[in-house]
Motif scaffolding. Structure first.
Motif, PDB file in Angstrom:
ATOM      1  N   ASP A 188       0.814  -1.221   0.000  1.00 45.22           N
ATOM      2  CA  ASP A 188       0.000   0.000   0.000  1.00 45.22           C
ATOM      3  C   ASP A 188       0.849   1.273   0.000  1.00 45.22           C
ATOM      4  OD1 ASP A 188      -2.351  -1.445  -0.019  1.00 45.22           O
ATOM      5  OD2 ASP A 188      -2.617  -1.353   2.162  1.00 45.22           O
ATOM      6  N   ILE A 189       2.102   1.186   0.486  1.00 42.50           N
ATOM      7  CA  ILE A 189       2.950   2.385   0.496  1.00 42.50           C
ATOM      8  C   ILE A 189       4.111   2.269  -0.497  1.00 42.50           C
ATOM      9  CG2 ILE A 189       2.331   3.076   2.843  1.00 42.50           C
ATOM     10  CD1 ILE A 189       5.042   1.915   3.772  1.00 42.50           C
ATOM     11  N   ASP A 190       4.077   1.219  -1.313  1.00 47.84           N
ATOM     12  CA  ASP A 190       5.083   1.040  -2.363  1.00 47.84           C
ATOM     13  C   ASP A 190       4.605   1.803  -3.595  1.00 47.84           C
ATOM     14  OD1 ASP A 190       7.176   0.238  -3.920  1.00 47.84           O
ATOM     15  OD2 ASP A 190       6.495  -1.828  -4.149  1.00 47.84           O
ATOM     16  N   ASN A 191       4.776   3.113  -3.558  1.00 53.00           N
ATOM     17  CA  ASN A 191       4.226   4.000  -4.587  1.00 53.00           C
ATOM     18  C   ASN A 191       5.295   4.474  -5.551  1.00 53.00           C
ATOM     19  OD1 ASN A 191       1.628   3.973  -3.369  1.00 53.00           O
ATOM     20  ND2 ASN A 191       2.393   5.386  -1.827  1.00 53.00           N
ATOM     21  N   HIS A 192       5.572   3.667  -6.559  1.00 56.91           N
ATOM     22  CA  HIS A 192       6.538   4.093  -7.561  1.00 56.91           C
ATOM     23  C   HIS A 192       5.982   3.832  -8.954  1.00 56.91           C
ATOM     24  CE1 HIS A 192       7.877   0.127  -8.933  1.00 56.91           C
ATOM     25  NE2 HIS A 192       7.578  -0.235  -7.723  1.00 56.91           N
ATOM     26  N   THR A 193       6.376   4.678  -9.861  1.00 57.85           N
ATOM     27  CA  THR A 193       6.064   4.512 -11.277  1.00 57.85           C
ATOM     28  C   THR A 193       7.363   4.739 -12.035  1.00 57.85           C
ATOM     29  OG1 THR A 193       5.579   6.861 -11.616  1.00 57.85           O
ATOM     30  CG2 THR A 193       3.721   5.451 -10.919  1.00 57.85           C
ATOM     31  N   LEU A 194       7.319   4.639 -13.341  1.00 59.54           N
ATOM     32  CA  LEU A 194       8.525   4.916 -14.128  1.00 59.54           C
ATOM     33  C   LEU A 194       8.963   6.364 -13.980  1.00 59.54           C
ATOM     34  CD1 LEU A 194       7.777   2.931 -17.404  1.00 59.54           C
ATOM     35  CD2 LEU A 194       9.401   2.351 -15.585  1.00 59.54           C
ATOM     36  N   GLU A 195       8.011   7.253 -13.752  1.00 62.33           N
ATOM     37  CA  GLU A 195       8.314   8.678 -13.656  1.00 62.33           C
ATOM     38  C   GLU A 195       8.779   9.113 -12.274  1.00 62.33           C
ATOM     39  OE1 GLU A 195       5.108   7.668 -14.873  1.00 62.33           O
ATOM     40  OE2 GLU A 195       5.994   7.566 -16.870  1.00 62.33           O
ATOM     41  N   GLU A 196       8.185   8.548 -11.222  1.00 64.32           N
ATOM     42  CA  GLU A 196       8.548   8.985  -9.874  1.00 64.32           C
ATOM     43  C   GLU A 196       8.338   7.880  -8.856  1.00 64.32           C
ATOM     44  OE1 GLU A 196       6.121  12.156  -8.297  1.00 64.32           O
ATOM     45  OE2 GLU A 196       4.379  11.447  -9.379  1.00 64.32           O
ATOM     46  N   ASP A 197       9.015   8.046  -7.737  1.00 63.06           N
ATOM     47  CA  ASP A 197       8.921   7.082  -6.642  1.00 63.06           C
ATOM     48  C   ASP A 197       8.474   7.835  -5.400  1.00 63.06           C
ATOM     49  OD1 ASP A 197       9.180   5.075  -4.755  1.00 63.06           O
ATOM     50  OD2 ASP A 197      11.181   4.463  -5.397  1.00 63.06           O
ATOM     51  N   ASN A 198       7.272   7.540  -4.938  1.00 65.99           N
ATOM     52  CA  ASN A 198       6.744   8.165  -3.730  1.00 65.99           C
ATOM     53  C   ASN A 198       6.721   7.185  -2.562  1.00 65.99           C
ATOM     54  OD1 ASN A 198       6.223  10.767  -4.824  1.00 65.99           O
ATOM     55  ND2 ASN A 198       4.491   9.877  -5.925  1.00 65.99           N
ATOM     56  N   SER A 199       7.554   6.148  -2.655  1.00 64.57           N
ATOM     57  CA  SER A 199       7.686   5.190  -1.564  1.00 64.57           C
ATOM     58  C   SER A 199       8.445   5.857  -0.427  1.00 64.57           C
ATOM     59  CB  SER A 199       8.436   3.956  -2.060  1.00 64.57           C
ATOM     60  OG  SER A 199       7.725   3.348  -3.117  1.00 64.57           O
ATOM     61  N   PRO A 200       8.527   5.215   0.745  1.00 59.60           N
ATOM     62  CA  PRO A 200       9.294   5.803   1.846  1.00 59.60           C
ATOM     63  C   PRO A 200      10.715   6.174   1.410  1.00 59.60           C
ATOM     64  CG  PRO A 200       8.033   3.931   2.632  1.00 59.60           C
ATOM     65  CD  PRO A 200       7.877   3.961   1.137  1.00 59.60           C
ATOM     66  N   VAL A 201      11.239   7.246   1.969  1.00 65.71           N
ATOM     67  CA  VAL A 201      12.539   7.799   1.564  1.00 65.71           C
ATOM     68  C   VAL A 201      13.653   6.759   1.628  1.00 65.71           C
ATOM     69  CG1 VAL A 201      14.309   9.510   2.161  1.00 65.71           C
ATOM     70  CG2 VAL A 201      11.890  10.159   2.148  1.00 65.71           C
ATOM     71  N   LEU A 202      13.716   5.978   2.695  1.00 67.36           N
ATOM     72  CA  LEU A 202      14.789   4.980   2.795  1.00 67.36           C
ATOM     73  C   LEU A 202      14.670   3.910   1.719  1.00 67.36           C
ATOM     74  CD1 LEU A 202      15.156   4.638   6.658  1.00 67.36           C
ATOM     75  CD2 LEU A 202      16.840   5.528   5.058  1.00 67.36           C
ATOM     76  N   VAL A 203      13.461   3.601   1.303  1.00 67.29           N
ATOM     77  CA  VAL A 203      13.251   2.645   0.206  1.00 67.29           C
ATOM     78  C   VAL A 203      13.738   3.265  -1.098  1.00 67.29           C
ATOM     79  CG1 VAL A 203      11.510   1.391  -1.120  1.00 67.29           C
ATOM     80  CG2 VAL A 203      11.338   1.499   1.380  1.00 67.29           C
ATOM     81  N   GLN A 204      13.419   4.527  -1.319  1.00 68.42           N
ATOM     82  CA  GLN A 204      13.907   5.222  -2.514  1.00 68.42           C
ATOM     83  C   GLN A 204      15.432   5.216  -2.552  1.00 68.42           C
ATOM     84  OE1 GLN A 204      12.157   9.134  -3.283  1.00 68.42           O
ATOM     85  NE2 GLN A 204      10.435   8.567  -1.980  1.00 68.42           N
ATOM     86  N   GLU A 205      16.053   5.467  -1.405  1.00 66.30           N
ATOM     87  CA  GLU A 205      17.521   5.482  -1.341  1.00 66.30           C
ATOM     88  C   GLU A 205      18.109   4.102  -1.632  1.00 66.30           C
ATOM     89  OE1 GLU A 205      18.521   7.187   2.453  1.00 66.30           O
ATOM     90  OE2 GLU A 205      17.697   9.142   1.890  1.00 66.30           O
ATOM     91  N   LEU A 206      17.497   3.043  -1.084  1.00 64.86           N
ATOM     92  CA  LEU A 206      17.948   1.680  -1.375  1.00 64.86           C
ATOM     93  C   LEU A 206      17.881   1.424  -2.873  1.00 64.86           C
ATOM     94  CD1 LEU A 206      18.705  -1.270  -0.636  1.00 64.86           C
ATOM     95  CD2 LEU A 206      16.226  -1.693  -0.386  1.00 64.86           C
ATOM     96  N   ARG A 207      16.766   1.759  -3.482  1.00 61.89           N
ATOM     97  CA  ARG A 207      16.591   1.542  -4.921  1.00 61.89           C
ATOM     98  C   ARG A 207      17.615   2.338  -5.734  1.00 61.89           C
ATOM     99  NH1 ARG A 207       9.978   1.832  -4.642  1.00 61.89           N
ATOM    100  NH2 ARG A 207       9.680  -0.373  -4.131  1.00 61.89           N
ATOM    101  N   LYS A 208      17.860   3.578  -5.345  1.00 61.11           N
ATOM    102  CA  LYS A 208      18.849   4.399  -6.059  1.00 61.11           C
ATOM    103  C   LYS A 208      20.250   3.820  -5.896  1.00 61.11           C
ATOM    104  CE  LYS A 208      16.271   8.714  -5.734  1.00 61.11           C
ATOM    105  NZ  LYS A 208      16.134   9.983  -5.001  1.00 61.11           N
ATOM    106  N   ASN A 209      20.579   3.362  -4.688  1.00 55.36           N
ATOM    107  CA  ASN A 209      21.893   2.741  -4.448  1.00 55.36           C
ATOM    108  C   ASN A 209      22.097   1.530  -5.343  1.00 55.36           C
ATOM    109  OD1 ASN A 209      23.005   4.448  -2.496  1.00 55.36           O
ATOM    110  ND2 ASN A 209      22.020   3.372  -0.818  1.00 55.36           N
ATOM    111  N   ILE A 210      21.080   0.722  -5.481  1.00 51.99           N
ATOM    112  CA  ILE A 210      21.187  -0.486  -6.306  1.00 51.99           C
ATOM    113  C   ILE A 210      21.213  -0.123  -7.788  1.00 51.99           C
ATOM    114  CG2 ILE A 210      19.963  -2.579  -7.009  1.00 51.99           C
ATOM    115  CD1 ILE A 210      19.288  -2.945  -4.024  1.00 51.99           C
ATOM    116  N   ALA A 211      20.411   0.856  -8.184  1.00 55.77           N
ATOM    117  CA  ALA A 211      20.359   1.251  -9.594  1.00 55.77           C
ATOM    118  C   ALA A 211      21.691   1.818 -10.088  1.00 55.77           C
ATOM    119  CB  ALA A 211      19.240   2.270  -9.798  1.00 55.77           C
ATOM    120  N   ARG A 212      22.439   2.476  -9.225  1.00 56.42           N
ATOM    121  CA  ARG A 212      23.663   3.157  -9.664  1.00 56.42           C
ATOM    122  C   ARG A 212      24.896   2.252  -9.708  1.00 56.42           C
ATOM    123  NH1 ARG A 212      27.078   3.947  -5.660  1.00 56.42           N
ATOM    124  NH2 ARG A 212      26.300   3.928  -3.540  1.00 56.42           N
ATOM    125  N   VAL A 213      24.796   1.024  -9.213  1.00 56.44           N
ATOM    126  CA  VAL A 213      25.952   0.128  -9.213  1.00 56.44           C
ATOM    127  C   VAL A 213      25.862  -0.885 -10.353  1.00 56.44           C
ATOM    128  CG1 VAL A 213      26.383   0.398  -6.738  1.00 56.44           C
ATOM    129  CG2 VAL A 213      24.952  -1.497  -7.537  1.00 56.44           C
TER     130      VAL A 213
END
Length: 186
Positions: A45-70
Motif C-alpha cells: 500500500d505504500i510502495d508507490n513508484h512509477t517509471l516517472e517517480e517514486d513516492n515510496s518511503p525515503v529509505l526505500v527510494q535510497e535503497l533503490r537508487k543505491n542499487i540502480a547506480r551500481v
C-alpha cells in the motif's frame, strides 16, 4: 566498476558483516549498504513508484537508487532456521516490483559456524535473486562453513583459503558484469 555490498546480519560482531568489510579491503570500489535495519516493513500500500517517480518511503527510494547506480551486488547472509534473516527478506521485498536488480549480476555468500556454511540460506537467497531476475550463477555463490574459525574476534579474516575464495568470487562477479556489457554491445 561499482559494487554494492549488503550484510544480512544486524549483529554488531557479525561474521557476514566482517566478510563484507573484507571485500571492501580487497576492492575499494565496493560500497557497503548500512540502512538495512532502518527500512520500513514492506507494505504494497505504500510502495508507490512509477517509471516517472517514486513516492515510496525515503529509505526505500535510497535503497533503490543505491542499487540502480551500481554495476553489481554482493549479499552476505547468515542462516536463521534454514532461512535468511527477516530484515534481508524485507529489503528484497521492496525491490520486487521496482526492477533495480533485473539483469544485474549478484553474488551470494552465506556464512555459518556450522559445517554446512549456511547452505540452506544460500539456496533461499539465490532463488530470491532469480525471482528478482538478477544475474546469478553457481560461480557467484559461496558457502562459508565454520566461519568462526576463519575470522578472529576483531572481525579480521585469518583464513587464507577464505580470502582466496572471496577474491575469486569478486573476479567472477566482475567477469559477469563485463560479459553483460559485451553482450549489450552485440
Amino acid at each position: 566498476m561499482k559494487i554494492l555490498a549488503i550484510s544480512g546480519s544486524l549483529r554488531a560482531k557479525s561474521y557476514n558483516s566482517a566478510i563484507i568489510r573484507a571485500l571492501k579491503i580487497i576492492d575499494t570500489n565496493i560500497d557497503i549498504y548500512k540502512d538495512l535495519d532502518k527500512l520500513p516493513f514492506f507494505n504494497a500500500d505504500i510502495d508507490n513508484h512509477t517509471l516517472e517517480e517514486d513516492n515510496s518511503p525515503v529509505l526505500v527510494q535510497e535503497l533503490r537508487k543505491n542499487i540502480a547506480r551500481v554495476d553489481a551486488i554482493v549479499i552476505s547472509t547468515p542462516e536463521y532456521a534454514f532461512e535468511i534473516p527477516g530484515v534481508l527478506k524485507n529489503a528484497l521485498d521492496w525491490l520486487v516490483s521496482s526492477g533495480e536488480i533485473v539483469d544485474k549480476p549478484v553474488a551470494v555468500i552465506s556464512a555459518s559456524t556450522s559445517g554446512m556454511g549456511g547452505d540452506k540460506a544460500n539456496i533461499v537467497l539465490m532463488n530470491l535473486v532469480k525471482v528478482l531476475t538478477g544475474d546469478i550463477s553457481k560461480e557467484l555463490s559461496l558457502c562459508v562453513s565454520r566461519v568462526n574459525k576463519k575470522i578472529d574476534n576483531k572481525g579480521k579474516i585469518i583464513d587464507k583459503v577464505l580470502l582466496d575464495e572471496l577474491k575469486t568470487l569478486l573476479n567472477n562477479l566482475k567477469l559477469t558484469v563485463k560479459k553483460g556489457f559485451y553482450e549489450a554491445d552485440i
